[in-house]
Design a protein around this motif. Sequence first.
Motif, PDB file in Angstrom:
ATOM      1  N   GLU A 285       0.834  -1.207   0.000  1.00 13.77           N
ATOM      2  CA  GLU A 285       0.000   0.000   0.000  1.00 13.77           C
ATOM      3  C   GLU A 285       0.870   1.259   0.000  1.00 13.77           C
ATOM      4  OE1 GLU A 285      -3.793   1.898   2.467  1.00 13.77           O
ATOM      5  OE2 GLU A 285      -2.928  -0.029   3.051  1.00 13.77           O
TER       6      GLU A 285
ATOM      7  N   GLN B 233       2.332   1.800  -3.318  1.00 10.27           N
ATOM      8  CA  GLN B 233       1.337   2.427  -4.187  1.00 10.27           C
ATOM      9  C   GLN B 233       1.323   3.941  -3.968  1.00 10.27           C
ATOM     10  OE1 GLN B 233      -2.858   2.852  -3.112  1.00 10.27           O
ATOM     11  NE2 GLN B 233      -3.320   1.363  -4.748  1.00 10.27           N
TER      12      GLN B 233
ATOM     13  N   HIS C 165       4.216   5.520  -5.821  1.00 15.20           N
ATOM     14  CA  HIS C 165       3.991   5.608  -7.268  1.00 15.20           C
ATOM     15  C   HIS C 165       2.823   6.541  -7.605  1.00 15.20           C
ATOM     16  CE1 HIS C 165       6.985   2.533  -7.971  1.00 15.20           C
ATOM     17  NE2 HIS C 165       6.925   2.883  -9.259  1.00 15.20           N
ATOM     18  N   THR C 166       1.985   6.850  -6.613  1.00 20.08           N
ATOM     19  CA  THR C 166       0.974   7.884  -6.841  1.00 20.08           C
ATOM     20  C   THR C 166       1.654   9.235  -7.024  1.00 20.08           C
ATOM     21  OG1 THR C 166      -0.655   6.671  -5.511  1.00 20.08           O
ATOM     22  CG2 THR C 166      -1.057   9.015  -5.869  1.00 20.08           C
TER      23      THR C 166
ATOM     24  N   HIS D  69      -4.743   3.661 -11.919  1.00 21.50           N
ATOM     25  CA  HIS D  69      -4.706   2.200 -11.989  1.00 21.50           C
ATOM     26  C   HIS D  69      -3.896   1.731 -13.195  1.00 21.50           C
ATOM     27  CE1 HIS D  69      -6.426  -1.877 -12.815  1.00 21.50           C
ATOM     28  NE2 HIS D  69      -6.192  -1.995 -11.509  1.00 21.50           N
TER      29      HIS D  69
ATOM     30  N   LEU E 149      -0.155   2.219 -12.574  1.00 18.25           N
ATOM     31  CA  LEU E 149       0.438   1.229 -11.680  1.00 18.25           C
ATOM     32  C   LEU E 149       0.682  -0.100 -12.394  1.00 18.25           C
ATOM     33  CD1 LEU E 149      -1.698   1.886  -8.447  1.00 18.25           C
ATOM     34  CD2 LEU E 149       0.619   2.676  -8.919  1.00 18.25           C
TER      35      LEU E 149
ATOM     36  N   TYR F 129      -1.439  -3.094  -3.813  1.00 19.41           N
ATOM     37  CA  TYR F 129      -0.762  -2.153  -4.709  1.00 19.41           C
ATOM     38  C   TYR F 129      -1.660  -1.753  -5.875  1.00 19.41           C
ATOM     39  CZ  TYR F 129       2.415  -0.515  -8.352  1.00 19.41           C
ATOM     40  OH  TYR F 129       3.001   0.223  -9.347  1.00 19.41           O
ATOM     41  N   THR F 130      -2.371  -2.695  -6.436  1.00 16.20           N
ATOM     42  CA  THR F 130      -3.202  -2.404  -7.613  1.00 16.20           C
ATOM     43  C   THR F 130      -4.630  -2.016  -7.253  1.00 16.20           C
ATOM     44  OG1 THR F 130      -3.742  -4.764  -7.794  1.00 16.20           O
ATOM     45  CG2 THR F 130      -1.855  -3.948  -9.067  1.00 16.20           C
TER      46      THR F 130
ATOM     47  N   VAL G 249      -7.248   0.411  -6.198  1.00 16.93           N
ATOM     48  CA  VAL G 249      -7.414   1.870  -6.108  1.00 16.93           C
ATOM     49  C   VAL G 249      -8.841   2.221  -5.697  1.00 16.93           C
ATOM     50  CG1 VAL G 249      -5.612   2.372  -7.791  1.00 16.93           C
ATOM     51  CG2 VAL G 249      -7.970   1.989  -8.570  1.00 16.93           C
TER      52      VAL G 249
END
Length: 868
Positions: free
Chosen positions: A78, A81, A84-85, A338, A341, A396-397, A399
């Motif tokens: 998380e 993620q 990478h946001t 999404h 990612l 991670y994926t 959203v």
Amino acid sequence: MWITLYFSLYLSFNCIYAASVPGSDTCQLQGRFRLNGVYQDGDVILGGLFQVHFFTVFPDLSFKTEPEPPYCEKFDMESFQQAHTMAFAINEINQNSNLLPNITLGYHLYDNCVRLGMAFRAAISLVSGTEKSFSNLNCTGPPPVVGIVGDPSSTPSIAISSVLGLFRVPIVSYYATCSCLSNRKKYPSFFRTIPSDAFQVRAMVQILRHFGWTWVGLIYSDDDYGIYAAQSFLQEMQLLGHCVAFSEILPHDNNHRDIQRIIGMIQSSTARVVVVFSTSSFLLPLMDEVVSQNMTGRQWIASEAWATSPVYHTPRLLPFLGGTLGIAVRRGEIQGLHDFLLRIRPSSEPRNNMLRIFWENMFSCSYETGGTVKNREQVKRMCTGLEDLSTTNTPYTDVSGLRAAYNVYKAVYALAHGLHDLMQCEKGRGPFSGNECADISNLKPWQLVHYLQKVNFTTGFGDHVSFDKNGDALAIYDVLNWQPSSDGSIRIYTVGVVNEGATTGMVLTLDEDAIYWNFETKTPPRSVCSESCPPGTRRATRKGLPVCCFDCLQCRDGEISNTTDAIECIMCPVEFWSNPDKNRCVPKEVEFLSYEDPLGISLTTASLLGTCICGLVMIVFALHRNTPIVRANNSELSFLLLVSLKLCFLCVLLFIGQPQLWTCQLRHAVFGISFVLCISSILVKTMVVIAVFKSSRPEGKGAMKWFGAVQQRCTVLVLTALQVVICAVWLSTASPTPHKNHQYTRSKIVYECAIGSVAGFSMLLGYIGLLAAISFLLAFLARNLPDNFNEAKFITFSMLIFCAVWIAFVPAYVSSPGKYAVAVEIFAILASSFGLLMAIFAPKCYIILLHPERNTKNAIMGRETQKK
């Protein structure tokens, strides 16, 4: 932790202040930190700090060789993620021709490993740079990073901001909530896109208020986040008059004895609601103990730090944590994230070692061993980065619940808008000294801070972003409820929102029908130390206990409380009194001697009876006016006496009924004049009796000439006129008036006639008493006159009754309250009037009506007896 911080500071200054090699125009970095990071070059670089790993491991020290740098373990999908946001937001900005045109943003993102020392090392690396050497000894040009997004935790943010704030490096945190960071003097360049704990605490208190939970337990972690949040919570509860049943701190070392003590406190407390400010790492041992102790029947209130943590969403914890209410930062949506990612590949960015770590954790493989997957061809595709991430289902994926990531997105855009406003400055019209503008090629961090403070924009999701004077964002929270899912685990549902408006303040909106309550009744629990005091009572705090523990005492007579849990009872206005329930003031009962009152009816009947008897006696005397017994007793004075007695009986009616001005003025005047007329007639009658006796003797032959009919009338008139004068002076100077008396009894209004002048009333009674005393004295002296029917004897007896009644009247009148004082006065009037009527006229009527044979001159003079 602090030893690590000191070591990091020491090493950082060695890194920042590079040593100049003798004879060289370059500076070289003295040491480097080994950090996990993600990089992208650009004209302007933004830094980022993220908790990509859960733990930091420090190798053993041998004291013979240079220590190995610490390394991180347990990858957090998380948080990756979120990192990478930030990369996505920067790429989105670079593609936006309206925001920062002709400027390309880059980023340096580091892993802080949830460790203060590592976070500080990463922050120092961002602001000092990681180049091994540089030749610009004047340190001009743009800094390595112009701003930092992070750190997500409060304690590292405090440490980093304390140092970097000296250089006014802008820091925009997306998850540090400690209210202490709102101190602009200590942290002049700190901003955040998540509301502070002060707002979080207010939001949680709003939930407590909504359900009436005034008696709650408090548990908080032993870190800056927990300590400051607990302080704010205690202050808010105190301001509202709510109480904390117990306050326990979760130890950072997870001491089992301390955990058991906290569990024992929760079980022994009467509070059914427990508020917890803690991060997941602190709270896990406590929840394990909750399961082992099988502790149910508690309503947990989760702070945003653990309200969305998936580590608690297991079937094992459902019986204990199901129904938990919590708050979480606003969930947002980011279009295109999404797909971004899913495009991540370690092969495309070999420089970014965090991508390789992520990939190894994603597919449980390594480049060397080929992993544990049986299909080696698939292993090869996965580990070389050819496998598509769309087939995976990981945090991670996912959203669907972007909270921290959404705040990261807003933080990046806030820095970008600040830079954009900085670049739009017109030369000569800048905000700095000499109206200068900032130069992007030689940007000073404090210049960006100036523009960041004024940022004002709206995200694509529709949320407004701006900062107040303390660098805090507008507060908005989702209210969450932990509910059972179909597989027996815990699922989070949004059941409301708490919004902080500039004018409306904190507003809570809840869908109560959507809330799951983990109790047999399926309703909210009651959590109060004492039940609310109903209207009509007040709260009395129990000695030695918090203000929420109290007894309910009924208000005293004349006091009310018309609200629940009133602290004090309210005194009713002077003309009102409390009703039996003590919750409303009602008009006081007005008390006076009325004609409907049984006592008033009795006295009215007696008055009319006396008047009728006087009338009958007058009729008897009129019919027998020529008989000796009537003529012998001076018929004119007898009729005058009967008229005055009738007035005495009738004046009683003026004392009954609601007092009015004219009745108050007339009652005592008529009473005084009537009795003086009565007593003066008796006095003249007595004097006539004595004069008649004296005139029968040789030495008193001329006595009767002074007591003729004219003299008798004049004497009565003069004596009565004196009373009229007294009454006239009294009424003209201090007239009696109606008066509402509140002194006799507090629960009633006694409506009475105030006498106005005590002196006037005393003279009226005194004059009556003087005439009565003279009449009694003369009658007493003449009681032994030789006539068979001695009028003086009856006058003496009547005056004795009259004086006895009025002597007893004075103390009885003074001691009688309210309408009974009027009744005493009426009784005295009736008693004295009946006494005079019976003593003087009853013997005469007896002879006239029952023994007419004795109504002769000889019988009256006693001659018949002598003949016998």
